[in-house]
Design a protein around this motif. Sequence first.
Motif, PDB file in Angstrom:
ATOM      1  N   ARG A  27       0.806  -0.947   0.066  1.00 54.17           N
ATOM      2  CA  ARG A  27      -0.080  -0.125   0.014  1.00 54.17           C
ATOM      3  C   ARG A  27       0.968   1.225   0.118  1.00 54.17           C
ATOM      4  NH1 ARG A  27      -3.491  -1.623   5.136  1.00 54.17           N
ATOM      5  NH2 ARG A  27      -1.383  -1.520   6.024  1.00 54.17           N
ATOM      6  N   ILE A  28       1.039   1.744  -1.180  1.00 53.90           N
ATOM      7  CA  ILE A  28       2.051   2.906  -1.432  1.00 53.90           C
ATOM      8  C   ILE A  28       1.179   3.791  -2.169  1.00 53.90           C
ATOM      9  CG2 ILE A  28       4.249   1.563  -0.613  1.00 53.90           C
ATOM     10  CD1 ILE A  28       4.617   1.309  -3.760  1.00 53.90           C
ATOM     11  N   LEU A  29       1.847   5.230  -2.083  1.00 55.01           N
ATOM     12  CA  LEU A  29       1.308   6.311  -2.734  1.00 55.01           C
ATOM     13  C   LEU A  29       2.224   6.708  -3.724  1.00 55.01           C
ATOM     14  CD1 LEU A  29      -0.646   8.486  -0.398  1.00 55.01           C
ATOM     15  CD2 LEU A  29      -1.587   6.760  -1.908  1.00 55.01           C
ATOM     16  N   GLY A  30       3.663   6.360  -3.511  1.00 54.61           N
ATOM     17  CA  GLY A  30       4.696   6.793  -4.472  1.00 54.61           C
ATOM     18  C   GLY A  30       5.960   6.142  -3.914  1.00 54.61           C
ATOM     19  N   ILE A  31       7.045   6.094  -4.746  1.00 52.49           N
ATOM     20  CA  ILE A  31       8.341   5.841  -4.596  1.00 52.49           C
ATOM     21  C   ILE A  31       9.548   6.932  -4.904  1.00 52.49           C
ATOM     22  CG2 ILE A  31      10.043   4.262  -4.963  1.00 52.49           C
ATOM     23  CD1 ILE A  31       8.060   2.195  -5.634  1.00 52.49           C
ATOM     24  N   ALA A  32      10.279   7.358  -3.904  1.00 53.18           N
ATOM     25  CA  ALA A  32      11.232   8.314  -4.221  1.00 53.18           C
ATOM     26  C   ALA A  32      12.445   7.592  -4.580  1.00 53.18           C
ATOM     27  CB  ALA A  32      11.410   9.220  -2.946  1.00 53.18           C
ATOM     28  N   GLY A  33      13.776   7.930  -4.118  1.00 50.00           N
ATOM     29  CA  GLY A  33      14.907   7.437  -4.536  1.00 50.00           C
ATOM     30  C   GLY A  33      14.833   5.985  -4.078  1.00 50.00           C
ATOM     31  N   MET A  34      15.615   5.318  -5.070  1.00 50.25           N
ATOM     32  CA  MET A  34      15.914   3.695  -4.918  1.00 50.25           C
ATOM     33  C   MET A  34      17.286   3.293  -4.864  1.00 50.25           C
ATOM     34  SD  MET A  34      12.772   2.400  -7.165  1.00 50.25           S
ATOM     35  CE  MET A  34      12.610   0.771  -6.432  1.00 50.25           C
ATOM     36  N   GLY A  35      17.667   2.361  -4.217  1.00 48.37           N
ATOM     37  CA  GLY A  35      19.149   2.027  -4.361  1.00 48.37           C
ATOM     38  C   GLY A  35      19.589   0.429  -3.860  1.00 48.37           C
ATOM     39  N   TRP A  36      20.795   0.320  -4.146  1.00 43.41           N
ATOM     40  CA  TRP A  36      21.158  -0.901  -3.723  1.00 43.41           C
ATOM     41  C   TRP A  36      22.409  -0.833  -2.666  1.00 43.41           C
ATOM     42  CZ3 TRP A  36      19.280  -5.688  -4.929  1.00 43.41           C
ATOM     43  CH2 TRP A  36      18.360  -5.809  -5.988  1.00 43.41           C
ATOM     44  N   TYR A  37      22.494  -1.540  -1.860  1.00 45.71           N
ATOM     45  CA  TYR A  37      23.628  -1.612  -0.861  1.00 45.71           C
ATOM     46  C   TYR A  37      23.996  -3.147  -0.723  1.00 45.71           C
ATOM     47  CZ  TYR A  37      21.914   2.985   0.430  1.00 45.71           C
ATOM     48  OH  TYR A  37      21.545   4.280   0.552  1.00 45.71           O
ATOM     49  N   ARG A  38      25.207  -3.271  -0.075  1.00 43.52           N
ATOM     50  CA  ARG A  38      25.893  -4.481   0.082  1.00 43.52           C
ATOM     51  C   ARG A  38      26.433  -4.846   1.505  1.00 43.52           C
ATOM     52  NH1 ARG A  38      30.513  -4.582  -4.654  1.00 43.52           N
ATOM     53  NH2 ARG A  38      31.901  -3.353  -3.380  1.00 43.52           N
ATOM     54  N   GLN A  39      26.804  -5.881   1.985  1.00 44.46           N
ATOM     55  CA  GLN A  39      27.186  -6.093   3.374  1.00 44.46           C
ATOM     56  C   GLN A  39      28.014  -7.438   3.087  1.00 44.46           C
ATOM     57  OE1 GLN A  39      24.698  -6.116   6.726  1.00 44.46           O
ATOM     58  NE2 GLN A  39      26.447  -5.877   8.012  1.00 44.46           N
ATOM     59  N   ALA A  40      29.216  -7.352   3.206  1.00 40.69           N
ATOM     60  CA  ALA A  40      30.257  -8.416   2.976  1.00 40.69           C
ATOM     61  C   ALA A  40      30.586  -9.137   4.614  1.00 40.69           C
ATOM     62  CB  ALA A  40      31.552  -8.240   2.274  1.00 40.69           C
ATOM     63  N   PRO A  41      30.693 -10.184   4.682  1.00 45.94           N
ATOM     64  CA  PRO A  41      30.959 -10.810   5.833  1.00 45.94           C
ATOM     65  C   PRO A  41      32.006 -10.161   6.606  1.00 45.94           C
ATOM     66  CG  PRO A  41      31.132 -12.538   4.083  1.00 45.94           C
ATOM     67  CD  PRO A  41      31.129 -11.224   3.672  1.00 45.94           C
ATOM     68  N   GLY A  42      31.626  -9.749   8.084  1.00 44.68           N
ATOM     69  CA  GLY A  42      32.507  -8.997   8.853  1.00 44.68           C
ATOM     70  C   GLY A  42      32.744  -7.519   8.709  1.00 44.68           C
ATOM     71  N   LYS A  43      31.846  -7.084   7.678  1.00 47.55           N
ATOM     72  CA  LYS A  43      31.936  -5.561   7.231  1.00 47.55           C
ATOM     73  C   LYS A  43      30.667  -4.892   7.621  1.00 47.55           C
ATOM     74  CE  LYS A  43      35.710  -5.948   3.881  1.00 47.55           C
ATOM     75  NZ  LYS A  43      36.364  -5.623   2.787  1.00 47.55           N
ATOM     76  N   GLN A  44      30.808  -3.502   7.466  1.00 50.27           N
ATOM     77  CA  GLN A  44      29.420  -2.775   7.562  1.00 50.27           C
ATOM     78  C   GLN A  44      28.688  -2.534   6.196  1.00 50.27           C
ATOM     79  OE1 GLN A  44      30.430   1.031   9.239  1.00 50.27           O
ATOM     80  NE2 GLN A  44      30.198   0.252  11.189  1.00 50.27           N
ATOM     81  N   ARG A  45      27.656  -2.505   6.248  1.00 49.35           N
ATOM     82  CA  ARG A  45      26.690  -2.383   4.893  1.00 49.35           C
ATOM     83  C   ARG A  45      27.045  -1.067   4.222  1.00 49.35           C
ATOM     84  NH1 ARG A  45      20.386  -3.252   5.088  1.00 49.35           N
ATOM     85  NH2 ARG A  45      21.040  -4.925   6.335  1.00 49.35           N
ATOM     86  N   GLU A  46      27.109  -1.125   3.125  1.00 51.40           N
ATOM     87  CA  GLU A  46      27.791  -0.009   2.218  1.00 51.40           C
ATOM     88  C   GLU A  46      27.102   0.123   0.966  1.00 51.40           C
ATOM     89  OE1 GLU A  46      32.030  -0.939   1.008  1.00 51.40           O
ATOM     90  OE2 GLU A  46      31.156  -2.351  -0.598  1.00 51.40           O
ATOM     91  N   LEU A  47      27.104   1.506   0.475  1.00 52.10           N
ATOM     92  CA  LEU A  47      26.338   1.967  -0.577  1.00 52.10           C
ATOM     93  C   LEU A  47      26.964   1.462  -1.891  1.00 52.10           C
ATOM     94  CD1 LEU A  47      24.282   3.842  -2.294  1.00 52.10           C
ATOM     95  CD2 LEU A  47      26.207   5.655  -2.047  1.00 52.10           C
ATOM     96  N   VAL A  48      26.087   0.856  -2.895  1.00 48.82           N
ATOM     97  CA  VAL A  48      26.617   0.529  -4.147  1.00 48.82           C
ATOM     98  C   VAL A  48      26.090   1.551  -5.250  1.00 48.82           C
ATOM     99  CG1 VAL A  48      26.246  -1.351  -6.095  1.00 48.82           C
ATOM    100  CG2 VAL A  48      26.432  -2.094  -3.459  1.00 48.82           C
ATOM    101  N   ALA A  49      24.796   1.789  -5.345  1.00 46.24           N
ATOM    102  CA  ALA A  49      24.563   2.674  -6.379  1.00 46.24           C
ATOM    103  C   ALA A  49      22.869   3.117  -5.908  1.00 46.24           C
ATOM    104  CB  ALA A  49      24.229   2.028  -7.846  1.00 46.24           C
ATOM    105  N   THR A  50      22.568   4.382  -6.284  1.00 41.91           N
ATOM    106  CA  THR A  50      21.390   4.888  -6.094  1.00 41.91           C
ATOM    107  C   THR A  50      20.772   5.496  -7.462  1.00 41.91           C
ATOM    108  OG1 THR A  50      21.965   7.036  -5.306  1.00 41.91           O
ATOM    109  CG2 THR A  50      21.672   5.194  -3.660  1.00 41.91           C
TER     110      THR A  50
END
Length: 121
Positions: A27-50
């Motif tokens: 149930r959504i009225l709209g979507i703004a920015g979208m993106g992909w993030y990734r998290q490698a083992p033992g590391k923090q989640r990081e931005l890939v692309a938006t």
Amino acid sequence: QVQLVESGGGLVQPGGSLRLSCAVSGRILGIAGMGWYRQAPGKQRELVATITTSGSTNYADPVKGRFTISRDNAKNTVNLQMSSLKPEDTAVYYCNAGVRDSVSFSWLQRWGQGTPVTVSA
């Protein structure tokens, strides 16, 4: 309830390609920015692309020239085409979207459950 469902992850050899997809539903009225993030083992989640609603894109330096993000506003989907994959791209990839909830009218950040990508010979 808003859901983001990723697909397309898997095992690929170095130098290979994969395409990740993410579909937003609920149930959504709209979507703004979208993106992909990734998290490698033992590391923090990081931005890939938006990508913005108008199609402007931003990439993390490690993936520039190899990954391409795109979206289909009519289908509420965002994709990540990954080429020339390297072992260091191995991670769980998460889809993210800013969505406007149709009940509260509030803008919310929502995440998918993640899809694993393994780059190995």
